[in-house]
Each structure stands twice: as C-alpha cells, then as structure tokens.
Design a protein around this motif. Structure first.
Motif, PDB file in Angstrom:
ATOM      1  N   MET A 108      -0.171   8.187  -0.122  1.00  0.00           N
ATOM      2  CA  MET A 108      -1.761   8.657   0.359  1.00  0.00           C
ATOM      3  C   MET A 108      -2.246   9.511  -0.575  1.00  0.00           C
ATOM      4  N   PHE A 135      -5.706   8.625  -1.805  1.00  0.00           N
ATOM      5  CA  PHE A 135      -6.783   8.839  -0.971  1.00  0.00           C
ATOM      6  C   PHE A 135      -7.576  10.128  -0.536  1.00  0.00           C
ATOM      7  N   TRP A 195     -11.060   6.528   9.408  1.00  0.00           N
ATOM      8  CA  TRP A 195     -10.352   6.255   8.170  1.00  0.00           C
ATOM      9  C   TRP A 195      -8.977   6.695   8.129  1.00  0.00           C
ATOM     10  N   MET A 228      -4.967   5.134   7.092  1.00  0.00           N
ATOM     11  CA  MET A 228      -4.541   5.681   5.903  1.00  0.00           C
ATOM     12  C   MET A 228      -3.196   6.013   6.123  1.00  0.00           C
TER      13      MET A 228
END
Ligand SMILES: *Cc1c(COP(=O)(O)O)cnc(C)c1O
Length: 469
Positions: free
Chosen positions: A59, A62, A224, A228
């Motif tokens: 992650m 992101f 979002w 994720m």
C-alpha cells in the motif's frame, strides 16, 4: 500518488483528499492515476512477511506523499494487531488445491474489518494533522455498520451515525453496533427498510447544509481506501501458495464489486492471478454482465446472504473505466445511458477482454445451503452463506485444477445462524471470546421515523461528540 475520477471531469486529488472524499464532483469514482507495478523479484522477496509488513509494501505507493513511512507502519501494526488470529488471514484447505482464506478474524467478524479498521485509523491520523472534524453517515444492512463503528470508535475527530432498518437486522448484527458506547457513536434505527436508509444517506451527501460546514465522509466501498486495503490479502494468500512462480485463482462472494475489484488490481500490480470468479446470489446483475454482456437493474430479492443483496454494483464503474481505455468521456456517456435506461452493455471486444480474467455464477439459496451441508459433511468446517456461494462458484467455474483456487471467506458463520440452521447443521455455533458476552452488553440506539428531516436534525443536534454542530 494522484487520483482521478472515472468520469474525467473532476479535480485530481492526493491520497489525503481522496480519503475524505465521497463520489467525485462529476459523479464518478476515484481511482489511482497510475497503478504501481511490482517486479516478480520484488514480490518473491515478500514471501513470509508478517501481514502488516506486507501491507506496508503493497500500500505504500498509494499513500505516498500523505503519510510518512514511520506513521504508516505504526498504523498498520496497530490495525492488524487487533485481529484475533495471528495469521490475520489464514488459509484453510477444503479440498485438493482448494482453500478458503478466512477474512473474518477481525473485531466484527467479516472481511470489512480489513478496510474499515484501517480507514478509522487513517482518518484519525489525517484529521488530527489537519485539525479538522468530520461526520460520517452510513447505511447498513448489517456488516458495514458494525465494522465502521468499531473502526471509528477511537477517532477523536469523527462522529459516526449509522442507519439500520429497525427490526430488520439480525440480533448479532444489531448488538455488534449498538453495544459500542461512545459519545461519538450514534446508532439510528429507521422505521423503514434498507433502501430508505440508503436514500437518506445519499440525500445527505447531495445537500450538506444541515452540517453547518462540517465535512461528510463516506464509509461505503466507493471510498478508495477500502479498496486499497483489500488488495493486500490477495498478495498474502498467493505468496503462501507459491506465487509469483505459480499463478493463483480466486473466487469472491460479490455484491458491490469492491472486494473482487481489489483482486483485479492486485493482478494489474504484478501478482499472477489467472482467474477471478464473481460469485453472486440471485441478485445477479454482475453474473448477467459476465455471462452475457447485459448489465441491467432488476427487483431486489431477499436472500440467505443479505450482504450481497444489491440491485447495482457501485464499484463496477471502476472496471468499466479500465475496459474503456480509461476514457472518462466515454464512461460519463455510458453511465448516463445507464442512469436513463437502467441498462448497459459494452462493445464485444471489451467484454471479451473482461472474460479473459473473470468468470461468474449466480447461486440460489438452495444451492447455498447444499454447499454448507456438503462442506460440513466432508470437512467439519461450517461456512457462512456468503462464503458457501464462493465455494460453489469456484467449483463450477474452475478453469484449471492444477492452479490453486482460493475462496474468500467473507464472514464468520455465527453472524448468519439462520442459513446454517437451514443447511441442517445441528452444531451450535459459538461467538468468539471477545464477543462472548455480547448478549449481556448494554445497548444504545435511537429509533427515528422514516423521514430525512428527523435524521438530519438528529445529526445536527449530536454531531460534535454528542453536542450540537
Ligand atoms: C460486503 C460483503 C460482501 C460483498 O462484498 P462487495 O465488496 O460488496 O462485493 C460479501 N460477503 C460479506 C459477508 C459481506 O459483508
């Protein structure tokens, strides 16, 4: 990382703002502008990492630019440290080359904990930094509400209002929400059905004047950050089964297309995923698309797997965006056709492209029960009805027996005792230790009429840690 709208006509946002955003201003959903891609060597080097460390690696791209590495690591360690199984997402083998990934060892016993426990901590972190308060209003038919409340209970700058249909959620589900007592936790039972609740949430997003300037944040899977967080466990399972040297297939009990979309992203990030099976109940709009390129609304049917009872799948637009070469103008057009006519289909070559990866099956209540019974007879495992649908679809749609098939175990069976009983399983299911006194705990909930004015007045009256906004 920057995020763009699927409809191409809203400002690009960074992670921090996308976390706090609901729908984009053009009505689209936010997606990463460029998806990170990992090399096979990089992925191979992650084998054996503890869950939170793998989560950090997957992650990190992101959140880059919004959260420091040190803070993010600590947030992830805390989030997954609160799970009841030390493997976090253990794999349990059911059959030759067939596994269930148990995603129900979080505090509220469904996979939604993976994202919502993280979301709460991310919100807390970013809101403290910005010295800002927000209000969350969400509607639930069960699992989302309890996971969101549990995830936000310790957030200093969040007040959360969860609407559920009065006397229409199971007792376990209701108690999981109403027994969390905090001055920032507000359970509202609406004298209406789930759609009434959802309509009130939508209307509140459309006109936020009752919030007197306080920002409203979404906790459903259009956010979002939820998608994720769900990418991680696809990597986790595949690595244990020999990826990246070997491909892996997944079967995903699906409603709003959030969870399976995370699997699609994992593949685009470099994980060798050879097949994704969309497993639905009789509310099968996605199966109609995958099997015949027909995506259209039908009446909603109550099923034994209520968390998948949907008419349209909110995250499907994110896949359609990719299928149309990420052309926001084309997508805006397609979605406006859908809005006007209630149906859509895509050009043949785009559909064929989707079918290279996706298969699907719609499973009846009867087959759901038969699968629960069959798996219990052969293995002694009790599946919840959603997971059972995943198992049934995996068995029907499997392309290659030598490729490991992983079914996402989305909920603990104790949340859905009716289905388990209907399947003829006499064994009494026990609540896990941390919930064993659930039926003795004090409940707090406000019953309100099915009227938006009443709900918004209640929020305005209590939205600042129980005090008026
Ligand atoms: C939410 C939920 C699903 C559906 O997940 P989507 O991301 O909406 O496709 C499946 N099973 C259970 C138990 C759930 O709570």
């Amino acid at each position: 990382m920057r995020y763009i709208s699927t409809r191409g006509n809203a400002p690009a946002l960074n992670f921090e703002d996308v976390l706090l955003a609901g729908l984009a201003s053009d009505g689209g959903l936010y997606v990463p502008e460029n998806l990170p891609r990992f090399t096979q060597e990089e992925i191979a080097s992650w084998a054996g990492l503890p869950y939170h460390e793998l989560a950090f690696r997957v992650m990190r791209p992101f959140v880059e630019g919004s959260i420091s590495d040190t803070d993010f690591k600590q947030i992830l360690e805390e989030t997954y440290g609160a799970f009841a199984h030390s493997a976090i997402a253990p794999l349990r083998q059911l059959n030759a080359n067939e596994w269930v990934m148990e995603l129900f060892h979080g505090p509220t016993l469904a996979f939604k904990d993976f994202a919502l426990q993280l979301l709460g901590r991310l919100l807390d972190h970013i809101l403290l930094k910005r010295d800002e308060r927000v209000v969350i209003i969400g509607a639930t038919s069960g699992d989302t509400g309890s996971a969101a409340i549990e995830g936000c209970r310790r957030c200093e700058n969040v007040d959360i209002f969860i609407l559920h249909p009065h006397q229409r959620v199971s007792e376990v589900q209701r108690r999981q929400m109403t027994t969390i007592l905090g001055e920032n936790i507000h359970n509202i039972a609406i004298e209406g059905n789930f759609d009434d609740c959802q309509e009130m949430v939508k209307a509140s997003f459309a006109d936020q004047s009752f919030l007197k300037g306080t920002r409203l944040v979404a906790v459903n899977s259009i956010n979002w950050a939820r998608i994720m967080a769900q990418i991680v466990y696809y990597f986790h399972a595949a690595l244990q089964l020999g990826a990246p040297a070997r491909s892996v297939a997944f079967s995903v009990p699906t409603g709003n297309f959030g969870d399976i979309f995370a699997g699609y992203l994992a593949r685009n990030m470099g994980l060798p995923v050879s097949q994704l099976v969309v497993a639905t109940n009789r509310n099968d709009i996605l199966h109609r698309f995958m099997s015949g390129n027909q995506y259209f609304k039908e009446t909603l049917h109550a099923s034994l797997s209520p968390s998948m009872d949907i008419m349209v799948s909110s995250n499907f637009e994110r896949l359609l965006f990719d299928l149309h070469g990420r052309n926001g103008v084309a997508l805006a057009e397609l979605m406006s056709t859908f809005k006007a006519t209630g149906k859509l289909s895509v050009e043949e070559d785009r559909w064929v492209e989707a079918r290279k990866l996706f298969d699907s099956l719609a499973v009846s209540d009867e087959d759901t029960c038969a699968t629960i019974a069959d798996v219990f007879k052969r293995t002694g495992e009790v599946l919840d009805p959603h997971t059972a649908i995943g198992v049934k679809a995996a068995r029907e749609c499997r392309r290659n027996l030598s490729t490991p098939m992983v079914v996402l175990g989305t909920a603990h069976p104790v949340k859905f005792p009716d289905a388990v009983e209907k399947a003829g399983i006499g064994k009494a299911l026990e609540l896990p230790a941390h919930l064993s006194d659930l039926f003795q705990r004090e409940e707090r909930c406000t019953v309100l009429p099915n009227a938006i004015e009443a709900v918004q007045a209640f929020v305005a009256q209590h939205g600042n840690r129980g005090k008026p906004l």
